[in-house]
Design a protein around this motif. Sequence first.
Motif, mmCIF file in Angstrom:
data_model
loop_
_atom_site.group_PDB
_atom_site.id
_atom_site.type_symbol
_atom_site.label_atom_id
_atom_site.label_comp_id
_atom_site.label_asym_id
_atom_site.label_seq_id
_atom_site.Cartn_x
_atom_site.Cartn_y
_atom_site.Cartn_z
ATOM 1 N N LEU A 1 38.828 28.238 0.300
ATOM 2 C CA LEU A 1 39.141 28.753 -1.035
ATOM 3 C C LEU A 1 40.409 29.592 -0.993
ATOM 4 C CD1 LEU A 1 35.528 29.720 -2.131
ATOM 5 C CD2 LEU A 1 36.852 27.713 -2.837
ATOM 6 N N GLU B 1 33.993 27.893 1.635
ATOM 7 C CA GLU B 1 32.827 27.447 0.871
ATOM 8 C C GLU B 1 32.131 26.311 1.602
ATOM 9 O OE1 GLU B 1 31.569 25.539 -3.461
ATOM 10 O OE2 GLU B 1 33.686 25.683 -2.942
ATOM 11 N N GLY C 1 35.233 31.622 -6.617
ATOM 12 C CA GLY C 1 36.173 30.495 -6.649
ATOM 13 C C GLY C 1 36.231 29.824 -8.012
#
Length: 177
Positions: free
Chosen positions: A66, A72, A136
């Motif tokens: 990210l 992630e 995000g």
Amino acid sequence: MEIRLGGLDTPEVAVVLAEHLADMHRYSPPDSVHALDLERLAAPDLTFWSVWDGEQAIGCGALRELDPTHGEVKSMRTGSAHRRRGVGALVLRHLVAEARGRGYRRLSLETGPQAEFAPARAMYARHGFVECGPFGPYAADEFSVFMTLELDGVPVDLRSGGVASGEERRAGNPRRA
């Protein structure tokens, strides 16, 4: 069981991912499905691994960057015929080690609140993930549970699973294999 970098070009992994996408669409409304298809998993900000038992793909997972300090977990999946064998925990430990090796300070994920996702949420919690807010690209959604793990930022030697030596840290661990 063996974790291999890649596998998106194999029919065996395509079957695991098709099962994953079908389940995500079965349990979540279309605008709340955040699972990635084969094409999106090949994006340059993602690294994908597949899990094999001999010549059979039995699971997978991906790591998306990210930003330089935040990763992630994406596309965690154990094939339905291979559950309760430790495949998911194996992949998650690999992704956490890779995130630490990259120097991320935080690793996050999105999963569902439905009962079908309870085993996954429990596994993430056993590995130190805690619920958090959206991160995000995500927005708050009643069909999403967001979880995060604060990392110590100390790179690990992915070959041995130990902490990287001072020389390896100064040289920097590659972000892509």
